[in-house]
Enzyme design. Structure first.
Site, PDB file in Angstrom:
ATOM      1  N   ILE A  42       0.817  -1.212   0.000  1.00  0.00           N
ATOM      2  CA  ILE A  42       0.000   0.000   0.000  1.00  0.00           C
ATOM      3  C   ILE A  42       0.852   1.263   0.000  1.00  0.00           C
ATOM      4  O   ILE A  42       0.392   2.343  -0.379  1.00  0.00           O
ATOM      5  CB  ILE A  42      -0.938  -0.009   1.232  1.00  0.00           C
ATOM      6  CG1 ILE A  42      -2.082   1.011   1.058  1.00  0.00           C
ATOM      7  CG2 ILE A  42      -0.156   0.227   2.518  1.00  0.00           C
ATOM      8  CD1 ILE A  42      -3.194   0.851   2.070  1.00  0.00           C
ATOM      9  N   LYS A  43       2.108   1.141   0.397  1.00  0.00           N
ATOM     10  CA  LYS A  43       2.984   2.307   0.511  1.00  0.00           C
ATOM     11  C   LYS A  43       3.309   2.944  -0.845  1.00  0.00           C
ATOM     12  O   LYS A  43       3.770   4.093  -0.885  1.00  0.00           O
ATOM     13  CB  LYS A  43       4.278   1.931   1.231  1.00  0.00           C
ATOM     14  CG  LYS A  43       4.079   1.423   2.653  1.00  0.00           C
ATOM     15  CD  LYS A  43       3.609   2.507   3.590  1.00  0.00           C
ATOM     16  CE  LYS A  43       3.641   2.035   5.036  1.00  0.00           C
ATOM     17  NZ  LYS A  43       3.267   3.090   5.985  1.00  0.00           N
TER      18      LYS A  43
END
Length: 452
Positions: A42-43
């Site tokens: 998700i980063k």
């Protein structure tokens, strides 16, 4: 249709219903699978957003160097974007992070500096401090500072939150997410609560982190801080991206529960997820009474299991920390099955002849050598034979003249497989400390334990 570069594939990740692992939860539980991002986490979303905002503000200039403290996933997102946009990367991280994460960052050309975990953030050795020092020293550099850079949470307000709202057709009632920098949960929460203030936002914390107590009491308690194994969540300070007003509840999960649940997700749902996902699912199950029929719970799956192959997905790593119950025989089991647990030793000042007589009388092939009661070496039949063939007069010499390196020690919980692999022609036994005493395990003992 095609994309102009890999950065255009970030986002629009699937929402997948969980079944077996949440069978005791009456609600519908949906996993937001962020591993489909190009950096498998998700980063990627916030990494690109921070870079683009820095470019617009002039903080990040062409040919610059990105310097950041990261546990790996943010670094991966930054590194991918840097490849496309022409930047260099230097990352600092902690020695508790998995080796696979560092290897992945280096694969994209980044430099990785590993710093100690168990130091205060203000300590000059901490990965926060080292990254800040490098930013001052390296020309044309920029530090995203993912913890306090509000572009982090803004990325999720602009992308992840709207995706979840649309994918659930506005039916979401609860969001469950691990809290590290706070950007993911706070950005999504801000968007969802604007749409429906009744949506409950639940943060997953870990023991050793300050978040839960601070939320509940407003007190920053340094006594709450101690080293923990779980990766990706919890902190020993309060990042600006953690918006406590938007988070309704924090649930703490132990290292053991998080690690074991990480494995269960793969085995029950076929989803290869990372350590913080294990924390989130374990926390969800701890809170099962909070959910009812008709609720729609979205849980964030932030990263991929490949980054934890040497840790949560490694049986020996789990056993070494007491997280995994050993089903096979252990050193403790083998010792208990021996007819006699008494170990025969010989003092280093005794003669070789005395050692020969002991070996003959007891019909054994090796003896640990002690000094002041401590095991410091060994002698074996072959050691004695080789020594006497070269010099027969060694019979009257002290044992120390032919003593060789001691047998290796193994933990009482070491598996029979591990012990067997250690015993060979050069090393015919291992030692175990059990109930305050030293015991020895030979190949014969292993055979006896298996056949008993």
């Amino acid at each position: 249709m095609w994309y102009n570069n890999i950065l255009e594939t970030i986002g629009h990740t699937p929402l997948v219903k969980l079944n077996k692992i949440v069978k005791d939860i009456p609600a519908t539980v949906l996993a937001k699978i962020e591993t489909t991002n190009p950096g498998n986490s998700i980063k990627d979303r916030m990494a690109l957003k921070m870079i683009e905002d820095a470019e617009r503000s002039g903080k990040l200039k062409p040919g610059g160097t990105i310097i950041e403290g990261t546990s790996g996933n943010t670094g991966m997102g930054l590194a991918i974007a840097a490849v496309i946009k022409g930047y260099k990367c230097i990352f600092t991280s902690t020695d508790k992070q998995s080796k696979e994460k560092f290897d992945a960052l280096r694969a994209f050309g980044a430099e990785v500096i590993v710093c100690p975990t168990n130091v205060d953030p203000e300590d000059p050795r901490s990965y926060y401090s080292v990254s800040s020092r490098l930013e001052r020293e390296v020309p044309n550099s920029w530090k995203p500072n993912q913890y306090d850079n509000l572009s982090n949470s803004q990325a999720h307000y602009e992308s992840t939150g709207p995706e979840i709202w649309e994918q659930t057709e506005g039916k979401i009632t609860h969001l469950v997410a691990g809290v590290g920098t706070g950007g993911t949960i706070s950005g999504i929460a801000r968007y969802l609560k604007e749409k429906n203030p009744a949506i409950q936002i639940i943060g997953i914390d870990t023991y050793g982190s300050v978040f839960k107590k601070y939320k509940e009491t407003g007190e920053f308690d340094k006594n709450e801080i101690y080293p923990y194994i779980t990766e990706g969540i919890g902190e020993d300070f309060l990042p600006a991206n953690v918006n406590f007003d938007l988070i309704d509840h924090f649930e703490k999960v132990s290292d053991k529960d998080a690690a074991l649940m990480t494995r269960e997700i793969a085995r029950k749902e076929g989803i290869f997820a990372g350590n913080s996902t294990g924390s989130a699912i374990a926390g969800l199950l701890q809170m099962k009474d909070r959910f009812k029929e008709g609720d729609v719970v979205v849980i964030i799956f932030p990263d991929h299991g490949t980054r934890y192959l040497g840790k949560m997905y490694n049986d020996d790593w789990l056993r070494d920390r007491g997280f995994l119950k050993e089903e096979k025989l252990t050193a403790r089991d083998i010792i208990r099955k021996k007819e006699s647990r008494e170990i025969v030793t010989i003092d280093i000042e005794k003669t070789v002849l005395e050692a020969i007589n002991t070996i003959k009388s007891l019909n054994i092939s090796q003896i640990p050598v002690t000094q002041a009661g401590m095991v410091i070496g060994k002698i074996t039949e072959s050691d004695i034979l080789n020594a006497l063939l070269e010099n027969p007069s060694l019979k009257s010499h002290p044992v120390k003249d032919i003593t060789t390196a001691p047998f290796p020690f193994v933990d009482a919980n070491a598996s029979i497989d591990k012990i067997s692999a250690m015993i060979n022609n050069d090393n015919i036994a291992v030692l175990v400390e059990l109930d305050g005493e030293i015991a020895i395990i030979t190949q014969y003992d292993i055979i006896n334990a298996i056949s008993a």
